[in-house]
Enzyme design. Structure first.
Site, PDB file in Angstrom:
ATOM      1  N   ASN A  63      -4.155  -7.199  -6.764  1.00 40.52           N
ATOM      2  CA  ASN A  63      -3.041  -7.107  -5.802  1.00 40.52           C
ATOM      3  C   ASN A  63      -3.160  -8.199  -4.744  1.00 40.52           C
ATOM      4  O   ASN A  63      -2.204  -8.905  -4.437  1.00 40.52           O
ATOM      5  CB  ASN A  63      -3.043  -5.748  -5.100  1.00 40.52           C
ATOM      6  CG  ASN A  63      -3.021  -4.606  -6.083  1.00 40.52           C
ATOM      7  OD1 ASN A  63      -2.568  -4.781  -7.202  1.00 40.52           O
ATOM      8  ND2 ASN A  63      -3.511  -3.450  -5.677  1.00 40.52           N
ATOM      9  N   ASP A  64      -4.358  -8.304  -4.183  1.00 39.56           N
ATOM     10  CA  ASP A  64      -4.559  -9.332  -3.157  1.00 39.56           C
ATOM     11  C   ASP A  64      -4.765 -10.706  -3.782  1.00 39.56           C
ATOM     12  O   ASP A  64      -4.332 -11.706  -3.214  1.00 39.56           O
ATOM     13  CB  ASP A  64      -5.754  -8.972  -2.268  1.00 39.56           C
ATOM     14  CG  ASP A  64      -5.349  -7.965  -1.202  1.00 39.56           C
ATOM     15  OD1 ASP A  64      -4.282  -8.153  -0.592  1.00 39.56           O
ATOM     16  OD2 ASP A  64      -6.077  -6.979  -0.997  1.00 39.56           O
ATOM     17  N   ARG A 101       2.479  -9.367  -0.290  1.00 40.61           N
ATOM     18  CA  ARG A 101       2.683  -8.316  -1.293  1.00 40.61           C
ATOM     19  C   ARG A 101       3.558  -7.184  -0.781  1.00 40.61           C
ATOM     20  O   ARG A 101       4.060  -6.376  -1.561  1.00 40.61           O
ATOM     21  CB  ARG A 101       1.326  -7.767  -1.763  1.00 40.61           C
ATOM     22  CG  ARG A 101       0.526  -7.098  -0.680  1.00 40.61           C
ATOM     23  CD  ARG A 101      -0.916  -6.840  -1.087  1.00 40.61           C
ATOM     24  NE  ARG A 101      -1.128  -5.516  -1.602  1.00 40.61           N
ATOM     25  CZ  ARG A 101      -2.328  -4.961  -1.763  1.00 40.61           C
ATOM     26  NH1 ARG A 101      -3.421  -5.644  -1.452  1.00 40.61           N
ATOM     27  NH2 ARG A 101      -2.452  -3.751  -2.224  1.00 40.61           N
ATOM     28  N   ARG A 153     -15.448   1.985  -2.017  1.00 42.35           N
ATOM     29  CA  ARG A 153     -15.215   0.699  -1.368  1.00 42.35           C
ATOM     30  C   ARG A 153     -15.306   0.886   0.141  1.00 42.35           C
ATOM     31  O   ARG A 153     -14.741   1.841   0.685  1.00 42.35           O
ATOM     32  CB  ARG A 153     -13.831   0.161  -1.725  1.00 42.35           C
ATOM     33  CG  ARG A 153     -13.584  -1.186  -1.073  1.00 42.35           C
ATOM     34  CD  ARG A 153     -12.279  -1.783  -1.489  1.00 42.35           C
ATOM     35  NE  ARG A 153     -11.153  -1.057  -0.933  1.00 42.35           N
ATOM     36  CZ  ARG A 153      -9.886  -1.388  -1.196  1.00 42.35           C
ATOM     37  NH1 ARG A 153      -9.605  -2.369  -2.011  1.00 42.35           N
ATOM     38  NH2 ARG A 153      -8.900  -0.714  -0.658  1.00 42.35           N
ATOM     39  N   HIS A 186       0.817  -1.215   0.000  1.00 45.30           N
ATOM     40  CA  HIS A 186       0.000   0.000   0.000  1.00 45.30           C
ATOM     41  C   HIS A 186       0.852   1.267   0.000  1.00 45.30           C
ATOM     42  O   HIS A 186       0.439   2.296  -0.507  1.00 45.30           O
ATOM     43  CB  HIS A 186      -1.017  -0.043   1.132  1.00 45.30           C
ATOM     44  CG  HIS A 186      -2.130  -0.983   0.813  1.00 45.30           C
ATOM     45  ND1 HIS A 186      -2.169  -2.280   1.286  1.00 45.30           N
ATOM     46  CD2 HIS A 186      -3.197  -0.853  -0.019  1.00 45.30           C
ATOM     47  CE1 HIS A 186      -3.235  -2.889   0.783  1.00 45.30           C
ATOM     48  NE2 HIS A 186      -3.869  -2.050  -0.005  1.00 45.30           N
ATOM     49  N   ARG A 225     -10.637   4.200  -2.222  1.00 48.74           N
ATOM     50  CA  ARG A 225     -10.188   3.430  -1.056  1.00 48.74           C
ATOM     51  C   ARG A 225     -10.542   4.225   0.204  1.00 48.74           C
ATOM     52  O   ARG A 225      -9.722   4.993   0.722  1.00 48.74           O
ATOM     53  CB  ARG A 225      -8.678   3.204  -1.125  1.00 48.74           C
ATOM     54  CG  ARG A 225      -8.219   2.236  -2.210  1.00 48.74           C
ATOM     55  CD  ARG A 225      -6.715   2.011  -2.130  1.00 48.74           C
ATOM     56  NE  ARG A 225      -6.285   0.809  -2.818  1.00 48.74           N
ATOM     57  CZ  ARG A 225      -5.753   0.786  -4.042  1.00 48.74           C
ATOM     58  NH1 ARG A 225      -5.597   1.887  -4.717  1.00 48.74           N
ATOM     59  NH2 ARG A 225      -5.366  -0.359  -4.574  1.00 48.74           N
ATOM     60  N   CYS A 244      -9.378  -3.609 -10.645  1.00 51.79           N
ATOM     61  CA  CYS A 244      -8.964  -2.356  -9.994  1.00 51.79           C
ATOM     62  C   CYS A 244      -7.624  -2.502  -9.273  1.00 51.79           C
ATOM     63  O   CYS A 244      -7.183  -1.597  -8.590  1.00 51.79           O
ATOM     64  CB  CYS A 244     -10.045  -1.849  -9.046  1.00 51.79           C
ATOM     65  SG  CYS A 244     -10.356  -2.978  -7.684  1.00 51.79           S
ATOM     66  N   GLU A 263     -10.895 -10.903  -4.638  1.00 51.79           N
ATOM     67  CA  GLU A 263      -9.465 -10.768  -4.333  1.00 51.79           C
ATOM     68  C   GLU A 263      -8.953 -11.897  -3.449  1.00 51.79           C
ATOM     69  O   GLU A 263      -7.816 -11.887  -3.007  1.00 51.79           O
ATOM     70  CB  GLU A 263      -9.161  -9.393  -3.733  1.00 51.79           C
ATOM     71  CG  GLU A 263     -10.039  -8.959  -2.597  1.00 51.79           C
ATOM     72  CD  GLU A 263      -9.743  -7.528  -2.146  1.00 51.79           C
ATOM     73  OE1 GLU A 263      -8.724  -6.953  -2.566  1.00 51.79           O
ATOM     74  OE2 GLU A 263     -10.525  -7.005  -1.348  1.00 51.79           O
TER      75      GLU A 263
HETATM   76  C1  PEP Z   1      -6.407  -5.166  -4.723  1.00 50.32           C
HETATM   77  O1  PEP Z   1      -6.214  -5.960  -3.804  1.00 50.32           O
HETATM   78  O2  PEP Z   1      -6.074  -5.403  -5.913  1.00 50.32           O
HETATM   79  C2  PEP Z   1      -7.044  -3.863  -4.486  1.00 50.32           C
HETATM   80  C3  PEP Z   1      -7.392  -3.078  -5.472  1.00 50.32           C
HETATM   81  O3  PEP Z   1      -7.229  -3.497  -3.191  1.00 50.32           O
HETATM   82  P1  PEP Z   1      -6.046  -2.955  -2.261  1.00 50.32           P
HETATM   83  O4  PEP Z   1      -4.833  -2.773  -3.134  1.00 50.32           O
HETATM   84  O5  PEP Z   1      -6.489  -1.684  -1.658  1.00 50.32           O
HETATM   85  O6  PEP Z   1      -5.883  -4.058  -1.279  1.00 50.32           O
HETATM   86 MG    MG Z   2      -7.209  -5.617  -1.928  1.00 47.86          MG
END
Ligand code: PEP
Ligand code: MG
Length: 588
Positions: A478-479, A489, A354, A210, A317, A526, A455
């Site tokens: 990402n998750d 990550r 979200r 993040h 977010r 996303c 995710e």
């Molecule tokens: C993700 O996990 O891809 C996502 C968009 O949410 P975040 O990066 O805020 O966990």
């Molecule tokens: Mg996520």
């Protein structure tokens, strides 16, 4: 002597500036320039605070009971001595007078300089005095917090951002600055949004941590996971941050500087060229319409989204409204106003909000983050919807605020990290409850489209279940990558294994898109993958027509879309999916 440090490229472009080392624990210290005629006042602020702390320590020492251990008094002597240390006061004076740093910044900068000398000492006793110095500095900072007021607020300081030509004026304070830190929490990172830094690098962090995501949103060149950069680089060193290849070059020679200066200008030209695509509709060669949406962290980010022609916000977010507030969460009215601002900022375009995704590498505040260290696997712990469902009053407050904001424009409500049918049902029932509460109070609210993030692999494998309850899905790659491949990550040590093109990841994405399309439901991506120009063709080939990314990536992705033939890509994407090494089939 020139040397380089390698890390992970997270935010494109080249930054050249002098290093400002910021300890993670002090990222929340104000950083701004003062006016040249305010230096005496600023030095005085530190003096007053220092004297007050000295007075306090002397008083404690006087009041020590007679039978108090001798060590205690000796320790207080050490603190008094450190307070009066000339290297500390001379250094602070230097940073204020010569660089026009504000008092707190000057103090922490000088602390870093001396702390490093302590680290290098042979004598263990002396080495350990660093902790005393830290305490003393904390006390001075604490005292100043009560009395300090920015003479030159950050927003104004930003307008004084130096230009590259200032490089020639090496000895003035008016030079670009790059931030170097071991780690910075996303909440602290937000502080730098309006700030004076032209680039930054951290020792830790993965590409989709993040911190890296917020770095990208600052739209300045950045490198994370640069291991020991904050140890190797010294305060004030000249550093080139190459955000394209993830390299830091320290103390560059004139030839290297000239080379990077050239690259920097090329990058600027490229940006200007892309800017011309702002109003061009995102259509593929074969006429397929593609939706390019923005990811935002704060309501004000909508201005940047509109400026690059985003057709809506695909991911707000909301947790960034909750962070860095020492646990005091925003109430319904504050949240409502923030969501409404985002909705109004998008001028009639849809906004996907979200619900809060706190936890893991997004702690509420730094202290909470420390407490979380106690959890063995925070990424697998109480985060996102799990956190929300564990605190229904908090969640209901957010749901009411979002529903109310929907009066002012098209709002989609997106729920993160769902995996279980029971979680889906609880969420929906709380949403009904929130509506009923507003009805009872006679407060107006609007309709929302309801979406779930995909995710967690479990969710991707049960998409049919999700589509029974939700209007649309948004794939959080990402998750999804983190949980599919069991790769943290945020951990740079395993970042080489964090592979968006792993066949398992691609299969989950492809099947999710296909099922949504078969059922005529909306689906978008996303995660960071959506803004990666190397992935645009593949995602188009897999049938994706909605991408949500940081606004700074939208035009480059649009360029890829304009060059793509979606029907041809469809066949090719099936070959990529079937391949053992899909990345080998992706052209650079
Ligand atoms: C993700 O996990 O891809 C996502 C968009 O949410 P975040 O990066 O805020 O966990
Ligand atoms: Mg996520």
């Amino acid at each position: 002597m020139t040397f380089s440090v390698h890390g992970l490229a997270v935010s494109r472009g080249i930054a050249i500036g002098r290093a400002v080392l910021v300890a993670s624990s002090r990222a929340d210290v104000a950083h701004y320039f003062i006016d040249a005629d305010k230096t005496v006042e600023e030095i005085q602020r530190v003096r007053v605070a220092r004297d007050a702390v000295a007075e306090e320590i002397a008083r404690v020492q006087r009041d020590l009971p007679k039978d108090a251990p001798h060590e205690l008094s000796a320790l207080l002597d050490v603190h008094l001595m450190l307070l009066q240390d000339e290297q500390l006061s001379d250094g602070v004076k230097h940073w204020i007078t010569d660089r026009l740093y504000n008092a707190e910044w000057a103090l922490t900068t000088q602390y870093e300089v001396i702390a490093r000398q302590f680290d290098e000492m042979e004598d263990e006793y002396l080495r350990e005095r660093k902790a005393d110095l830290e305490q003393v500095v904390e006390r001075i900072l604490g005292f100043m917090k009560g009395v300090a007021s920015p003479v030159f607020p950050a927003a104004q300081a930003a307008s004084r951002q130096p230009r590259q030509q200032d490089l020639l004026l090496d000895d003035t304070m008016d030079v670009p600055l790059v931030l170097i830190a071991h780690d910075i929490s996303p909440a602290d990172m937000l502080q730098f949004k309006q700030s004076l830094f032209v680039g930054f690098a951290t020792d830790v962090g993965g590409k989709t941590s993040h911190t890296a995501i917020v770095a990208r949103s600052l739209d300045i060149p950045a490198v994370v996971g640069a291991r020991s950069a904050s140890q190797l680089i010294e305060q004030d060193d000249w550093v080139i941050i190459d955000g394209d290849s993830g390299v830091l070059i320290v103390d560059p020679s004139p030839i290297i500087l000239a080379e990077y200066g050239f690259k920097q200008r090329q990058g600027e030209l490229e940006r200007q060229r892309l800017n011309r695509l702002k109003h061009t509709p995102a259509l593929t060669i074969d006429g397929q319409k593609v939706e390019l949406l923005a990811n935002i962290e704060m309501p004000d980010d909508t201005a940047g989204a509109v400026a690059v022609g985003a057709v809506g916000v695909g991911l707000f977010r909301s947790e960034f409204l909750f962070m860095g507030r020492t646990g005091k969460l925003p109430d319904e009215q504050e949240q409502y106003l923030a969501y409404r601002k985002a909705v109004e900022g998008m001028q009639g375009l849809p906004v996907t909000i979200r619900t809060v995704d706190i936890g893991s590498d997004k702690p509420l505040d730094r202290l909470a983050g420390k407490a979380q260290d106690g959890q063995l696997n925070p990424a697998l712990g109480l985060r996102a919807i799990r956190w929300s469902l564990a605190d229904p009053p908090m969640f209901l407050t957010q749901l009411r605020a979002i529903l109310r904001a929907a009066v002012h424009g098209q709002v989609n409500l997106l729920v993160p990290m769902l995996a279980h049918a029971s979680e889906i049902r609880q969420t929906l029932s709380l949403l009904d409850h929130a509506r009923a509460e507003l009805d009872n109070k006679g407060i107006a609210y609007g309709p929302v489209q309801l979406g779930a993030m995909i995710e967690i692999p479990a969710a991707a494998l049960t998409v049919k279940l999700f589509l029974k309850y939700f209007d649309f899905l948004s794939i959080g790659t990402n998750d999804l990558i983190q949980y599919t491949l069991a790769i943290d990550r945020a951990d740079e040590a395993v970042s080489h294994l964090y592979d968006p093109c792993h066949p398992a990841v691609l299969r989950l994405i492809a099947d999710t898109i296909a099922e949504c399309k078969a059922q005529g439901k909306g689906v978008s991506v996303c995660g960071e993958m959506a803004g990666d120009v190397g992935m645009t063709r593949l995602l188009l080939g897999l049938g994706l027509r909605s991408f949500s990314m940081h606004p700074s990536q939208i035009l480059a992705v649009k360029q890829q879309v304009l060059r793509a033939d979606a029907s041809k890509l469809q066949r090719w994407a099936q070959d990529v999916l079937a391949s053992e090494e899909p990345s080998a089939l992706l052209s650079p």
